[in-house]
Design a protein around this motif. Structure first.
Motif, short mmCIF file in Angstrom:
data_model
loop_
_atom_site.label_atom_id
_atom_site.label_comp_id
_atom_site.label_asym_id
_atom_site.label_seq_id
_atom_site.Cartn_x
_atom_site.Cartn_y
_atom_site.Cartn_z
N MET A 71 0.82 -1.21 0.00
CA MET A 71 0.00 0.00 0.00
C MET A 71 0.86 1.26 0.00
N ALA A 72 0.47 2.21 -0.83
CA ALA A 72 1.09 3.53 -0.82
C ALA A 72 0.09 4.53 -0.26
N THR A 73 0.60 5.59 0.36
CA THR A 73 -0.28 6.61 0.93
C THR A 73 0.24 8.00 0.57
N PRO A 74 -0.63 8.99 0.55
CA PRO A 74 -0.15 10.37 0.49
C PRO A 74 0.50 10.73 1.82
N PRO A 75 1.41 11.69 1.84
CA PRO A 75 2.11 12.03 3.09
C PRO A 75 1.18 12.34 4.25
N ALA A 76 0.06 13.03 3.96
CA ALA A 76 -0.84 13.41 5.05
C ALA A 76 -1.50 12.22 5.73
N GLN A 77 -1.49 11.08 5.06
CA GLN A 77 -2.08 9.87 5.64
C GLN A 77 -1.05 8.76 5.82
N ALA A 78 0.19 9.14 6.00
CA ALA A 78 1.26 8.16 6.12
C ALA A 78 1.09 7.27 7.35
N TYR A 79 0.37 7.75 8.34
CA TYR A 79 0.11 6.94 9.53
C TYR A 79 -0.63 5.64 9.21
N LEU A 80 -1.27 5.59 8.03
CA LEU A 80 -2.00 4.39 7.64
C LEU A 80 -1.08 3.18 7.45
N HIS A 81 0.20 3.43 7.18
CA HIS A 81 1.14 2.30 7.09
C HIS A 81 1.17 1.53 8.41
N VAL A 82 1.22 2.26 9.51
CA VAL A 82 1.23 1.63 10.83
C VAL A 82 -0.13 1.00 11.12
N VAL A 101 3.80 -10.17 4.20
CA VAL A 101 4.98 -9.57 3.59
C VAL A 101 4.74 -8.07 3.47
N PHE A 102 5.61 -7.27 4.08
CA PHE A 102 5.45 -5.82 4.09
C PHE A 102 6.55 -5.16 3.26
N ILE A 103 6.14 -4.31 2.31
CA ILE A 103 7.11 -3.50 1.57
C ILE A 103 7.34 -2.25 2.41
N LEU A 104 8.53 -2.12 2.95
CA LEU A 104 8.88 -1.02 3.84
C LEU A 104 9.70 0.03 3.08
N GLY A 105 10.01 1.11 3.74
CA GLY A 105 10.82 2.14 3.12
C GLY A 105 12.30 1.96 3.41
N ALA A 106 13.11 2.82 2.78
CA ALA A 106 14.55 2.78 3.01
C ALA A 106 14.96 3.60 4.23
N GLN A 138 6.93 4.68 8.00
CA GLN A 138 7.39 3.34 7.65
C GLN A 138 8.41 2.85 8.68
N LEU A 139 9.17 3.75 9.28
CA LEU A 139 10.05 3.37 10.39
C LEU A 139 9.21 2.93 11.59
N LYS A 140 8.14 3.66 11.88
CA LYS A 140 7.25 3.26 12.97
C LYS A 140 6.61 1.90 12.69
N GLU A 141 6.29 1.66 11.42
CA GLU A 141 5.70 0.38 11.03
C GLU A 141 6.67 -0.76 11.34
N LEU A 142 7.93 -0.60 10.95
CA LEU A 142 8.93 -1.63 11.24
C LEU A 142 9.11 -1.80 12.74
N THR A 143 9.16 -0.69 13.46
CA THR A 143 9.33 -0.76 14.92
C THR A 143 8.20 -1.57 15.55
N PHE A 144 6.97 -1.36 15.06
CA PHE A 144 5.85 -2.16 15.55
C PHE A 144 6.03 -3.62 15.21
N LEU A 145 6.36 -3.91 13.96
CA LEU A 145 6.48 -5.31 13.54
C LEU A 145 7.54 -6.05 14.35
N GLN A 146 8.58 -5.34 14.74
CA GLN A 146 9.65 -5.99 15.51
C GLN A 146 9.22 -6.41 16.90
N THR A 147 8.03 -5.98 17.33
CA THR A 147 7.49 -6.44 18.61
C THR A 147 6.62 -7.68 18.45
#
Length: 216
Positions: A71-82, A101-106, A138-147
């Motif tokens: 999923m891609a989001t506009p910046p204003a809704q980037a929280y939707l990744h999490v 399988v999650f496509i994360l950012g760099a 996307q960093l927050k998303e990875l941080t969540f997944l790591q838990t």
């Protein structure tokens, strides 16, 4: 395998859809726009699902072997990744399938002699203010997944420059930003798609993130 691809009409999602079909998998392509889904090439193994990912049910997910979140989001809704990662994990916790399988950012990759996060470099340039929320979330998303230790998930990050293009020979790593011999940090959508399919077909990473880049 039966694969559900969220964001199947986007840059990464459409490349993953094409690669999965080419490899003989059965694909459900999910997107919010029926018009965009209709533009995907016809294939006997392709089902189009015009639906918001947040309305997916446990029954929808149980019908497939793998869910790819592209999923891609506009910046204003980037929280939707999490939010979407949280929803998918909640729906499949303690179940043996599907695999997520999650496509994360760099931005969550490390770089430099001091091993800092790439998102720090992105934030340091005022020209990036308009899209900064995406790598931050996307960093927050990875941080969540790591838990999460009771779901079979894997995250895949591209290199710094992620754009459309065919697959090439790939470089792979774990948590450090990849740079090829020419000094480029690039991942094309085709290279990402091949990495996703390789991981789906021969799982090598569980409850962790890895990264892929073009070798040339």
């Amino acid at each position: 395998m039966k694969i559900l691809i969220i964001g199947a009409t986007g840059m990464a999602g459409s490349a993953i859809t094409a690669a999965a079909l080419a490899n003989g998998h059965t694909v459900t392509a999910l997107g919010r726009s029926a018009e965009k889904l209709a533009q995907l090439p016809d294939h006997t193994n392709l089902t189009r699902m015009a639906k918001d990912a947040f309305s997916l049910t446990a029954t929808d997910l149980a019908a497939v072997d793998v869910v790819v979140d592209a999923m891609a989001t506009p910046p204003a809704q980037a929280y939707l990744h999490v939010d979407l990662a949280t929803k998918l994990v909640a729906e499949v916790r303690t179940k043996t399938s599907p695999r997520l399988v999650f496509i994360l950012g760099a931005g969550s990759l490390h770089t430099g002699a001091d091993h800092h996060l790439l998102v720090e470099d992105i934030a340091a340039d005022p020209a990036n203010a308009g899209f900064l929320a995406i790598p931050q979330n996307q960093l927050k998303e990875l941080t969540f997944l790591q838990t999460v230790d009771n779901v079979d998930w894997v995250g895949i990050s591209p290199a710094a420059d992620f754009h459309a293009g065919p697959a090439t020979t790939a470089l792979t790593g774990t948590d450090d930003l990849l740079v090829n011999a020419a000094g480029q940090s690039v991942t094309t959508a085709g290279t990402m798609a091949q990495a996703v399919l390789a991981e789906i077909e021969q799982p090598a990473h569980h409850q962790m993130r890895f990264t892929v880049a073009n070798a040339d």
